[in-house]
Write a protein that holds these residues in place. Structure first.
Motif, mmCIF file in Angstrom:
data_model
loop_
_atom_site.group_PDB
_atom_site.id
_atom_site.type_symbol
_atom_site.label_atom_id
_atom_site.label_comp_id
_atom_site.label_asym_id
_atom_site.label_seq_id
_atom_site.Cartn_x
_atom_site.Cartn_y
_atom_site.Cartn_z
ATOM 1 N N CYS A 96 22.932 -41.226 -26.637
ATOM 2 C CA CYS A 96 24.128 -40.649 -27.204
ATOM 3 C C CYS A 96 24.100 -39.291 -26.858
ATOM 4 O O CYS A 96 23.994 -38.415 -27.653
ATOM 5 N N ARG A 156 30.780 -40.545 -31.064
ATOM 6 C CA ARG A 156 29.214 -40.671 -30.784
ATOM 7 C C ARG A 156 29.175 -40.334 -29.323
ATOM 8 O O ARG A 156 29.805 -40.875 -28.412
ATOM 9 N N GLY A 274 20.205 -39.700 -38.377
ATOM 10 C CA GLY A 274 20.511 -39.722 -36.920
ATOM 11 C C GLY A 274 19.425 -40.282 -36.204
ATOM 12 O O GLY A 274 19.005 -39.877 -35.250
ATOM 13 N N GLN A 280 12.371 -48.898 -31.843
ATOM 14 C CA GLN A 280 11.860 -47.776 -32.021
ATOM 15 C C GLN A 280 11.297 -47.629 -33.368
ATOM 16 O O GLN A 280 10.018 -47.009 -33.803
ATOM 17 N N VAL A 298 22.446 -41.706 -42.727
ATOM 18 C CA VAL A 298 23.604 -40.781 -42.133
ATOM 19 C C VAL A 298 23.876 -41.032 -40.752
ATOM 20 O O VAL A 298 22.654 -41.060 -39.934
ATOM 21 N N ASP A 299 24.996 -41.279 -40.104
ATOM 22 C CA ASP A 299 25.152 -41.590 -39.084
ATOM 23 C C ASP A 299 26.878 -41.135 -38.454
ATOM 24 O O ASP A 299 27.692 -41.262 -39.561
HETATM 25 P P1 ADP Z 1 15.993 -41.834 -32.176
HETATM 26 O O1 ADP Z 1 15.497 -42.186 -31.138
HETATM 27 O O2 ADP Z 1 15.509 -40.388 -32.785
HETATM 28 O O3 ADP Z 1 15.602 -43.005 -33.182
HETATM 29 P P2 ADP Z 1 18.591 -42.808 -31.853
HETATM 30 O O4 ADP Z 1 18.957 -42.553 -30.444
HETATM 31 O O5 ADP Z 1 18.207 -44.073 -32.081
HETATM 32 O O6 ADP Z 1 17.554 -41.756 -32.566
HETATM 33 O O7 ADP Z 1 19.760 -42.664 -32.927
HETATM 34 C C1 ADP Z 1 20.486 -41.421 -32.911
HETATM 35 C C2 ADP Z 1 21.572 -41.449 -33.963
HETATM 36 O O8 ADP Z 1 22.455 -40.536 -34.154
HETATM 37 C C3 ADP Z 1 22.723 -42.527 -33.219
HETATM 38 O O9 ADP Z 1 23.101 -43.408 -34.160
HETATM 39 C C4 ADP Z 1 24.130 -41.512 -32.984
HETATM 40 O O10 ADP Z 1 25.283 -42.106 -33.443
HETATM 41 C C5 ADP Z 1 23.593 -40.476 -34.247
HETATM 42 N N1 ADP Z 1 24.123 -39.211 -34.121
HETATM 43 C C6 ADP Z 1 24.337 -38.573 -33.062
HETATM 44 N N2 ADP Z 1 25.000 -37.348 -33.302
HETATM 45 C C7 ADP Z 1 25.046 -37.463 -34.818
HETATM 46 C C8 ADP Z 1 25.612 -36.252 -35.484
HETATM 47 N N3 ADP Z 1 25.932 -35.000 -35.001
HETATM 48 N N4 ADP Z 1 25.832 -36.633 -37.060
HETATM 49 C C9 ADP Z 1 25.134 -37.857 -37.291
HETATM 50 N N5 ADP Z 1 24.654 -38.686 -36.563
HETATM 51 C C10 ADP Z 1 24.542 -38.413 -35.074
#
Ligand code: ADP
Length: 582
Positions: A96, A156, A274, A280, A298-299
């Motif tokens: 993302c 996203r 996020g 993972q 929260v996403d």
């Molecule tokens: P990690 O590798 O830390 O587990 P991921 O890449 O699996 O994180 O997940 C990141 C998540 O954060 C995604 O689902 C994405 O939609 C979300 N995300 C990205 N930017 C934002 C934001 N500004 N606010 C909320 N969620 C976000």
């Protein structure tokens, strides 16, 4: 260039459109048909970094997107060049991160004729991007570039593709027929439904064993202040995902990263900020989580809720804004009376006990400095000298995992690794991006640049080692540490190879995971005129690292440290990628 009575070439239109949209970095490999595009980009005052392979260029563009919040661009030639860049597009999509790829393609009037490097590029990129388009006229190029930049950041974040037909590059167009849109504003930050926020407060208030999980979405959103307030006000234990490290400092007293498995397994309410419940985080399922664990998620992406397990409270919105809402809601509901989880609670006691026993185990292995070294001993030496504000790039299965649990991060967005896609070979591209970003930030702030240390396994280094030439050409002061175990995951010593005489014996005897023993990777750095160090002992490593850090204001260097080919992670409670059940 913008005089309306004049003409512009297609290359100039592309460069001007990128500049107007605030794209600061283009990583690429030029050739027919995009040489003039690269030149126009430089002339427009955009930083163009000539890489050795499109794959690394696309990894670098994604990483700079993550670090700056604005898409990096990647410029590639047609056909094979574009195909090499798909790796970085997929990596950015899965992580993302915003980025755009500009791909030269065969001339429009030779389509389907078997033109040089002809390939269905727009179609190929569709799977790896949020937006993939070929401009049908020169006049529409600025619109398409604006849309690609906007799409990459809004919603996203992800990758976008813009095709550049070869016959557009040097063709002329009247400036007055072009409409350059103003710079696309940063993405609007959304809020959650207030009713959902109140529900989240209630669920959290009822928790006996709460846990906050901080992901790289929170790092990207710059939500560190808000999350700090949330956990500190209530004494919530928190743990970061690999790239969520540093959003709150790893030495924060409420961090339970050292009791990760126990915290995930026993929490009754998890606040997921996020991060996704993917591999993972073991899909959020048993045996790694409680069957009925409540998830407050929260996403920014609504499709992410209820994936793999039901979401108890779905807080849709930008994580920084939503946590601010949650903090305010608590304040209003409890009229400023603070509610804290006692540090003497059973939950904190069980976590603390695990943190202490894990720390002892790790310390014992790290203190064993016998030669050949083990991973923990190597990282112990590095850790003692690493500046707190440095960027750490890390890849290679064991190297990355052990480095993650032993080397702390103190600042948000200062760790880059194989990420959600588990991509190996991105270390050099990422380190190049981090180094450029560090230098620019320092210039803007009038400070010394933060250092960049890239810690890779020998296998990971091999994927794109020739980018060292790029590093040396641009004099990027990165310290590389190759943790060399002669193999992929595990290797064999010199004696094993010396026992094998013939090609047949090598084919039969040498497992596919083995790589050449004691390969002198430091000499690759020397080949480009910079310093390489070969180390076998902790003392040698400590001295070499000190030397490399001290010269890293100006020059890159590489340390090749040999370790025991059979060294691995300390015994884990759960195997890697343990199967999850409903
Ligand atoms: P990690 O590798 O830390 O587990 P991921 O890449 O699996 O994180 O997940 C990141 C998540 O954060 C995604 O689902 C994405 O939609 C979300 N995300 C990205 N930017 C934002 C934001 N500004 N606010 C909320 N969620 C976000």
């Amino acid at each position: 260039m913008t005089d309306l009575d004049e003409t512009m070439t297609g290359a100039e239109v592309i460069a001007h459109a990128l500049k107007t949209q605030g794209v600061e970095y283009v990583f690429g490999v030029v050739g027919v048909p995009v040489i003039e595009v690269g030149m126009a980009i430089q002339q427009a005052g955009i930083k163009y970094i000539g890489m050795r392979n499109e794959q690394s260029a696309s990894y670098a563009a994604g990483a700079i997107g993550y670090l700056t919040g604005k898409p990096g661009a990647c410029l590639v030639v047609s056909g094979p060049g574009l195909i090499h860049a798909l790796g970085g597009m997929a990596n950015a999509m899965v992580n993302c991160w915003p980025m755009i790829v500009l791909g030269g393609s065969s001339d429009n009037d030779q389509q389907s004729m078997g033109a040089f490097q002809e390939f269905p590029q727009v179609e190929a990129c569709r799977m790896y991007s949020k937006f993939s388009e070929k401009p049908t006229s020169m006049e529409i190029i600025p619109e398409i570039i604006e849309k690609a930049v906007r799409f990459s950041m809004y919603g996203r974040p992800g990758a976008c593709y813009v095709d550049i037909p070869g016959n557009f590059v040097n063709a002329q167009v009247k400036s007055k027929t072009l409409r350059f849109r103003g710079m696309c504003p940063p993405p609007p930050r959304s809020l959650s439904d207030p009713g959902d926020v109140e529900k989240a407060c209630r669920v959290l208030q009822s928790a006996k064993r709460p846990l906050v999980v901080v992901g790289k979405g929170a790092a990207y959103a710059g939500a560190h202040e808000e999350i700090k307030e949330l956990v500190e006000k209530h004494n919530f234990p928190f743990l970061p995902t690999p790239m969520g490290k540093g959003v709150l400092s790893d030495d924060h007293p409420l961090s339970v990263a050292a009791a990760r498995s126990r915290a995930l397994l026993n929490a009754d309410v998890i606040v997921l900020l996020g991060a996704r419940l993917n591999w993972q985080l073991h899909f959020g399922r048993t045996p790694r989580f409680q069957k009925n664990v409540k998830i407050i998620q929260v996403d920014i992406c609504p499709e992410e809720f209820h994936n793999n397990v039901p979401t108890t409270v779905a807080l849709l919105g930008d994580v920084r804004n939503v946590i601010k809402q949650l903090n305010e809601c608590y304040h209003k509901t409890y009229r400023g009376v603070s509610w804290k989880l006692p540090m003497k609670s059973e939950w904190w006691k069980t976590l603390q006990e695990k943190i202490n026993s894990n720390a002892k185990q790790t310390e014992d292995i790290a203190n064993d400095k016998s030669v050949p070294l083990n991973y923990y001993a190597v990282f112990d030496v590095l850790k003692k000298q690493l500046p707190k504000d440095c960027y750490i790039v890390s890849e290679g299965a064991n190297t990355m995992d052990i480095c993650r649990s032993t080397i702390p991060n103190y600042l948000p967005r200062h760790r880059l690794d194989a990420g959600t896609f588990g991509t190996m070979g991105l270390g050099l591209g990422f380190a190049i991006a981090a180094s450029l970003h560090a230098a620019d930030t320092a210039r803007k702030n009038g400070t010394e640049p933060e250092k960049v240390v890239c810690i890779q396994g020998d296998s990971a280094f091999g994927f794109s080692g020739m980018e060292l030439e790029t590093v040396c050409r641009y004099k990027l002061p990165i310290v590389f540490v190759v943790v060399n175990n002669n193999g992929i995951g595990q290797g064999a010593g010199k004696e094993f190879w010396e026992g094998l005489q013939t090609t047949d014996e090598i084919a039969v005897g040498a497992l596919p995971i083995f790589l050449s023993p004691n390969a002198r990777y430091e000499k690759v750095m020397e080949a480009f005129g910079e310093e390489g160090h070969y180390c076998e002992s902790a003392d040698q490593l400590a001295k070499a690292f000190q030397r490399c850090l001290s010269r890293s204001n100006q020059n890159p260097s590489l340390i090749n440290v040999m370790i025991d080919p059979s060294s691995s992670r300390k015994k884990q409670e759960f195997g890697w990628l343990t199967r999850s059940k409903m």
